[in-house]
Scaffold this motif. Structure first.
Motif, mmCIF file in Angstrom:
data_model
loop_
_atom_site.group_PDB
_atom_site.id
_atom_site.type_symbol
_atom_site.label_atom_id
_atom_site.label_comp_id
_atom_site.label_asym_id
_atom_site.label_seq_id
_atom_site.Cartn_x
_atom_site.Cartn_y
_atom_site.Cartn_z
ATOM 1 N N ALA A 24 0.863 -1.355 -0.095
ATOM 2 C CA ALA A 24 -0.004 0.007 0.197
ATOM 3 C C ALA A 24 0.974 1.162 0.057
ATOM 4 O O ALA A 24 0.751 2.197 -0.779
ATOM 5 C CB ALA A 24 -0.886 0.055 1.310
ATOM 6 N N GLN A 25 1.804 1.134 0.714
ATOM 7 C CA GLN A 25 2.881 2.437 0.822
ATOM 8 C C GLN A 25 3.572 2.773 -0.609
ATOM 9 O O GLN A 25 3.978 3.732 -0.907
ATOM 10 C CB GLN A 25 3.830 2.216 1.901
ATOM 11 C CG GLN A 25 3.209 2.565 3.282
ATOM 12 C CD GLN A 25 4.415 2.628 4.431
ATOM 13 O OE1 GLN A 25 5.154 3.759 4.431
ATOM 14 N NE2 GLN A 25 4.382 1.845 5.222
ATOM 15 N N LYS A 28 1.369 3.900 -2.964
ATOM 16 C CA LYS A 28 0.827 5.403 -2.692
ATOM 17 C C LYS A 28 2.182 6.162 -3.268
ATOM 18 O O LYS A 28 1.921 7.321 -3.913
ATOM 19 C CB LYS A 28 0.712 5.611 -1.372
ATOM 20 C CG LYS A 28 0.385 6.940 -0.995
ATOM 21 C CD LYS A 28 0.068 7.231 0.618
ATOM 22 C CE LYS A 28 -0.271 8.480 0.928
ATOM 23 N NZ LYS A 28 -0.486 8.706 2.362
ATOM 24 N N THR A 31 2.495 6.417 -7.233
ATOM 25 C CA THR A 31 1.253 7.094 -7.755
ATOM 26 C C THR A 31 1.528 8.602 -7.530
ATOM 27 O O THR A 31 1.377 9.273 -8.551
ATOM 28 C CB THR A 31 -0.058 6.922 -6.954
ATOM 29 O OG1 THR A 31 -0.306 5.512 -7.067
ATOM 30 C CG2 THR A 31 -1.354 7.455 -7.641
ATOM 31 N N SER A 32 2.058 8.990 -6.548
ATOM 32 C CA SER A 32 2.520 10.474 -6.344
ATOM 33 C C SER A 32 3.584 10.867 -7.159
ATOM 34 O O SER A 32 3.780 12.032 -7.446
ATOM 35 C CB SER A 32 2.887 10.788 -4.720
ATOM 36 O OG SER A 32 3.727 10.281 -4.290
ATOM 37 N N SER A 35 2.252 10.278 -11.570
ATOM 38 C CA SER A 35 0.975 10.170 -12.006
ATOM 39 C C SER A 35 0.615 10.309 -13.358
ATOM 40 O O SER A 35 -0.395 9.899 -13.991
ATOM 41 C CB SER A 35 0.282 11.236 -11.219
ATOM 42 O OG SER A 35 0.960 12.440 -11.604
ATOM 43 N N ASN A 39 0.353 3.786 -13.817
ATOM 44 C CA ASN A 39 0.550 3.059 -12.622
ATOM 45 C C ASN A 39 1.402 1.798 -12.619
ATOM 46 O O ASN A 39 1.274 1.178 -13.572
ATOM 47 C CB ASN A 39 -1.023 2.899 -11.944
ATOM 48 C CG ASN A 39 -1.697 4.246 -11.822
ATOM 49 O OD1 ASN A 39 -0.944 5.209 -11.078
ATOM 50 N ND2 ASN A 39 -3.018 4.059 -12.053
ATOM 51 N N GLU A 42 -0.124 -3.678 -8.762
ATOM 52 C CA GLU A 42 -0.038 -4.539 -7.561
ATOM 53 C C GLU A 42 0.538 -5.854 -7.737
ATOM 54 O O GLU A 42 1.294 -6.273 -7.001
ATOM 55 C CB GLU A 42 -1.366 -4.352 -6.631
ATOM 56 C CG GLU A 42 -1.087 -5.029 -5.381
ATOM 57 C CD GLU A 42 -2.156 -4.892 -4.533
ATOM 58 O OE1 GLU A 42 -2.511 -5.807 -3.702
ATOM 59 O OE2 GLU A 42 -3.230 -4.113 -4.815
ATOM 60 N N LYS A 87 10.887 9.353 -1.955
ATOM 61 C CA LYS A 87 9.887 10.370 -1.818
ATOM 62 C C LYS A 87 10.428 11.807 -1.876
ATOM 63 O O LYS A 87 11.489 11.960 -1.662
ATOM 64 C CB LYS A 87 9.352 10.282 -0.304
ATOM 65 C CG LYS A 87 8.328 9.139 -0.049
ATOM 66 C CD LYS A 87 7.815 9.276 1.349
ATOM 67 C CE LYS A 87 6.372 9.166 1.183
ATOM 68 N NZ LYS A 87 5.632 9.283 2.704
#
Length: 142
Positions: A24-25, A28, A31-32, A35, A39, A42, A87
């Motif tokens: 999930a992380q 996320k 995606t950020s 974008s 994508n 999973e 990040k």
């Protein structure tokens, strides 16, 4: 270092073997960051994580960067650098280099002796990182 799954970088940062609980992380963060480039599936990320060659750097259980390596080849001796991501607010601090070197060193212990990846020719930061890690350009696809 005797700690295989966890290696401390500083008092707050740790390197951890990625698990399915981290998906999930990872989704996320990707995606950020991408974008407009599509994508990441999973399903594919799950497959790569199951190879147990992918690691993240975390601060207090939050992933701040990760590297996904997929084992390939007839003898499973090739490592495809599927994805590396830092990040945005942690970039240009050497974390990408640390996580990639760590993953590659662990993969070498597991019998991977060749690594390859694909990168956009416009991504100068990533190209410079890969060159520092010893990668060379084999082919440019336009």
């Amino acid at each position: 270092n005797s700690f295989f799954g966890k290696f401390f970088i500083s008092k707050m940062e740790s390197i951890n073997l990625l698990s399915l609980l981290d998906i999930a992380q990872i989704l996320k963060i990707t995606t950020s960051n991408w974008s407009d480039e599509g994508n990441f599936s999973e399903f594919v990320i799950r497959k790569v994580i199951k190879d147990k060659l992918s690691y993240s750097i975390k601060i207090e259980n939050e992933i701040i960067c990760f590297c996904l390596i997929n084992r390939e080849g007839i003898a499973f001796n090739k490592g495809y650098i599927f994805l590396i991501c830092v990040k945005e607010n942690y970039r240009h601090k050497g974390l990408g280099h640390k996580i990639m070197k760590y993953c590659m060193d662990k993969a070498k212990i597991e019998g991977v002796n060749k690594f390859y990846l694909h990168i956009s020719q416009n991504n100068e930061y990533a190209i410079n990182l890969y060159k520092k890690l010893g990668f060379v350009v084999i082919k440019i696809i336009i």
